[in-house]
Design a protein around this motif. Structure first.
Motif, PDB file in Angstrom:
ATOM      1  N   GLU A  17      33.206  72.101  25.080  1.00 39.53           N
ATOM      2  CA  GLU A  17      33.551  70.989  25.960  1.00 39.53           C
ATOM      3  C   GLU A  17      32.336  70.623  26.808  1.00 39.53           C
ATOM      4  O   GLU A  17      31.570  71.487  27.230  1.00 39.53           O
ATOM      5  N   THR A  18      32.161  69.332  27.039  1.00 43.83           N
ATOM      6  CA  THR A  18      31.120  68.855  27.952  1.00 43.83           C
ATOM      7  C   THR A  18      31.732  67.752  28.806  1.00 43.83           C
ATOM      8  O   THR A  18      32.917  67.446  28.668  1.00 43.83           O
ATOM      9  N   GLN A  19      30.911  67.125  29.631  1.00 40.18           N
ATOM     10  CA  GLN A  19      31.406  66.005  30.437  1.00 40.18           C
ATOM     11  C   GLN A  19      31.874  64.852  29.555  1.00 40.18           C
ATOM     12  O   GLN A  19      32.555  63.943  30.024  1.00 40.18           O
ATOM     13  N   LYS A  64      35.657  66.993  24.308  1.00 41.87           N
ATOM     14  CA  LYS A  64      35.468  67.987  23.248  1.00 41.87           C
ATOM     15  C   LYS A  64      35.110  67.248  21.953  1.00 41.87           C
ATOM     16  O   LYS A  64      33.994  66.789  21.806  1.00 41.87           O
ATOM     17  N   PHE A 107      21.195  70.516  30.283  1.00 43.03           N
ATOM     18  CA  PHE A 107      22.048  71.699  30.418  1.00 43.03           C
ATOM     19  C   PHE A 107      21.178  72.949  30.482  1.00 43.03           C
ATOM     20  O   PHE A 107      20.091  72.996  29.906  1.00 43.03           O
ATOM     21  N   ALA A 163      22.802  61.518  34.595  1.00 43.94           N
ATOM     22  CA  ALA A 163      23.307  60.998  35.866  1.00 43.94           C
ATOM     23  C   ALA A 163      23.895  59.604  35.703  1.00 43.94           C
ATOM     24  O   ALA A 163      23.987  58.847  36.660  1.00 43.94           O
ATOM     25  N   GLU A 219      26.953  58.804  34.948  1.00 42.37           N
ATOM     26  CA  GLU A 219      28.355  58.665  35.336  1.00 42.37           C
ATOM     27  C   GLU A 219      28.529  59.079  36.793  1.00 42.37           C
ATOM     28  O   GLU A 219      27.885  60.011  37.257  1.00 42.37           O
ATOM     29  N   GLU A 222      30.937  60.567  38.389  1.00 36.78           N
ATOM     30  CA  GLU A 222      31.622  61.807  38.750  1.00 36.78           C
ATOM     31  C   GLU A 222      30.924  63.069  38.264  1.00 36.78           C
ATOM     32  O   GLU A 222      31.475  64.162  38.343  1.00 36.78           O
ATOM     33  N   SER A 223      29.726  62.915  37.711  1.00 37.06           N
ATOM     34  CA  SER A 223      28.991  64.118  37.324  1.00 37.06           C
ATOM     35  C   SER A 223      27.506  63.886  37.512  1.00 37.06           C
ATOM     36  O   SER A 223      27.041  62.743  37.581  1.00 37.06           O
ATOM     37  N   LEU A 224      26.764  64.978  37.632  1.00 32.20           N
ATOM     38  CA  LEU A 224      25.326  64.880  37.806  1.00 32.20           C
ATOM     39  C   LEU A 224      24.755  66.201  37.304  1.00 32.20           C
ATOM     40  O   LEU A 224      24.676  67.179  38.042  1.00 32.20           O
ATOM     41  N   TYR A 225      24.429  66.189  36.022  1.00 31.28           N
ATOM     42  CA  TYR A 225      24.022  67.431  35.372  1.00 31.28           C
ATOM     43  C   TYR A 225      22.527  67.671  35.457  1.00 31.28           C
ATOM     44  O   TYR A 225      21.731  66.752  35.251  1.00 31.28           O
TER      45      TYR A 225
END
Lengths: 396, 396
Positions: free
Chosen positions: A162-164, A167, A196, A251, A253, A255-258
């Motif tokens: 699973e990732t942002q 799946k 990641f 970055a 999206e 709601e996420s910031l990987y």
């Protein structure tokens, strides 16, 4: 034997030495090593640093060592296990052979059939995983042109990571995910997930349809091959690519910031700390963050190194282009093989999945235990009595 | 400015220099950097190595650089962004302060209430994640004593990481999973998943019930604190713990066989490649595989180093023991804080989940963007016009 070590002679010229403390720590009897969980039970930290054996005896199958204690403790080590684990000196073990490739791979790219891979208990799955291990990619032909069949194919390796992005994924070119992958633009050869800590190990994808347009050829490049070119031609650049960590981000999206941990990132070329062997390529210049920790004296050299890397990566000798059609899926080792695509028009529907490197290696090890008979997983006397994995497995 | 660099003076004594090629590569205009996906669009490899600006101009808000091309290209860099990203010389940025702790943490361990954390849009979640970031663990009190509520709590951080053990887990002491965790035995302080390439970042667990027995106290130890002790007292041992990679395995189940990639493993203490800062502790002596790649000359020193590490880890000054009761969950940074338990009898029912480090860091970054007002995420003129993340974000 001296006061620190036991010496074992393999022939008149080859010897290995094993420290007493190492031997005691590696006792595999059921009191010292849990036969089911394969976890250490002996208390390493209570072994006296100056421990000496009471007796050492050569048996037919291995070395027997008796240790002093209130009730003397007897350890046994098969010869084959000792030889495989010799560290003084290290004895070269044959690792899986990797086959490096350039554009000429198009003449006979590794391919397996969907049916082979899906056959329960069959060796088809093992053949598929061995191809991925050797070549860094493998096609699967005759895949039913549905997301469901493709998902089942992916799950033959292990659970889907699973990732942002979810799946198992399906997408068309609608920029739904804040990443240029979701456009119709050309994408140069890159690895996924440089943002990641542990980029996904395998990537499977399958073109389900391409209507009202053309283009969108798939590009594959063997990063290990390109690295070998750079190492040969420009060793000082290879060194920089192996040393300078690159920060990265996803970055797009809200709601996420990987970013990887640590955020300084990882070099383009990753190596085994002990053997020095190249083990991982990470490369996506588009996702690179600000080079805020670059050593000032290396700025020009580093830009020269990535320019050379890019040039070798994009040389016609390195690039393997293929126009995929529905029914043929491709799986890629994302720690080795870079992928890209040419621009396209019309509507493309793709599906696919990521699988973790650890899941891939786990399945490959389990199938090797099953299918490779010279892997010496069991000492002779255990073969009939023990249904479980041997404590002498080379994987432990 | 010289022929390679632009110099920026911060005050009469402090200057930063930026290479022309670095500046051109880091242009954040919408042609060079995708404003939505935050991905690089400029072709780094076509920037001439000897590129020179046409003009450089100091504006109120930042530096404006005009580059030669058929149509001159104008780049703009806010002063605050340049200062934050100064690499020549590097200017120290204030990173999050970590609070190292020993057994005395029992006097006021970080705790938040379930209700705070679960409040939508509230700062409670941010407070929880900040505690984890600072202390490496945090209790959550007043959690409804159900797996469902515990799972919802975990999902406040991000999606639950799947492993060979599943996703959200519940267990009792029945050895159902081929690992000593599933017994009633005492477990010394360890981190989980030393057999993964990327061990799970956070671990949440919650004791749902303990009937017909006693024992099973929870042990927490701050690995960063213990590392600081070893570094102070035995720098040469700290060095070995930071250099010698340890192979590991999870091999208690037939259908999986986990090892990290590369299989040589990772050292006990992991550091940021650039800053040298301690970033990760990996320690589970029970899951250690054969030390087949240990340098012969280091065998005794290495066993001495792990004995000392173990001794500092198990000193009463380091150990924080707590008897958890249903309703209080604990979340641990598994890259820093080691956990264990005392033996118990009776029947314990536990539940919990792993969450990836990348998911934790992503959520922490997103909440920092939202709640930390001095984080300087936006240049002034963007504040009102731009709803999306700024291209000048310190995370990019």
């Amino acid at each position: 034997m001296d006061d620190k070590r036991v010496a074992v002679g393999w022939d008149t010229r080859t010897w290995s030495r094993f420290h007493h403390i190492w031997l005691r720590d590696h006792c595999r009897c059921s009191e010292c090593f849990h036969p089911t969980t394969k976890q250490r039970l002996v208390n390493t930290f209570e072994i006296p640093p100056d421990l000496q054996p009471l007796h050492v005896e050569s048996k037919v199958d291995g070395l027997q060592v008796t240790w002093p204690s209130t009730t003397p403790h007897v350890s046994f080590y098969p010869w084959s296990w000792l030889r495989r684990n010799s560290y003084d000196p290290p004895i070269q073990n044959t690792e899986t052979e990797k086959i490096l490739w350039g554009s000429k791979i198009e003449q006979s790219p590794p391919t397996v059939k969907f049916e082979e891979v899906m056959t329960e208990e069959g060796p088809g799955l093992f053949k598929w995983l061995q191809n991925i291990d050797k070549f860094g990619f493998c096609f699967v032909s005759d895949v039913p042109v549905t997301p469901e069949a493709t998902e089942k194919l992916a799950e033959r390796v292990g659970f889907i990571r699973e990732t942002q992005y979810g799946k198992f994924w399906e997408f068309t070119s609608d920029l739904s995910k804040g990443d240029t992958a979701y456009t119709t633009l050309a994408l140069g050869a890159h690895t996924d997930n440089t943002y990641f800590t542990d980029p996904c190990g395998l990537q499977l994808f399958h073109l389900l349809s391409h209507t009202d347009g053309t283009g969108g050829a798939t590009l594959l490049v063997d990063g290990f091959y390109v690295a070998s070119l750079v190492k040969e031609l420009h060793p000082e650049m290879y060194d920089l690519l192996s040393r300078v960590p690159i920060p990265a981000h996803a970055a797009g999206e809200h709601e996420s910031l990987y970013r990887p941990s640590p955020p300084s990132g990882y070099p383009v070329l990753g190596h085994d700390l002990v053997t020095g062997e190249l083990t991982q390529v990470r490369w996506n210049n588009d996702d690179r963050s600000v080079m805020r920790k670059l050593e000032a004296g290396l700025v020009e050299d580093w830009y020269n190194a990535i320019r050379t890397w890019h040039s070798c990566l994009t040389s016609p000798d390195s690039e393997y282009w293929i126009q995929l059609t529905p029914g043929t899926a491709v799986i890629i080792n994302n720690h080795r093989v870079l992928h890209g695509r040419s621009a396209f028009n019309g509507k493309r529907r793709m599906c696919g999945a990521y699988i973790g490197m650890d899941e891939f290696q786990s399945k490959l090890a389990v199938l090797s235990e099953k299918f490779v008979h010279n892997i010496d997983l069991r000492v002779p006397e255990e073969k009939t009595h023990q249904p479980t994995r041997s404590v002498w497995s080379p994987y432990l």
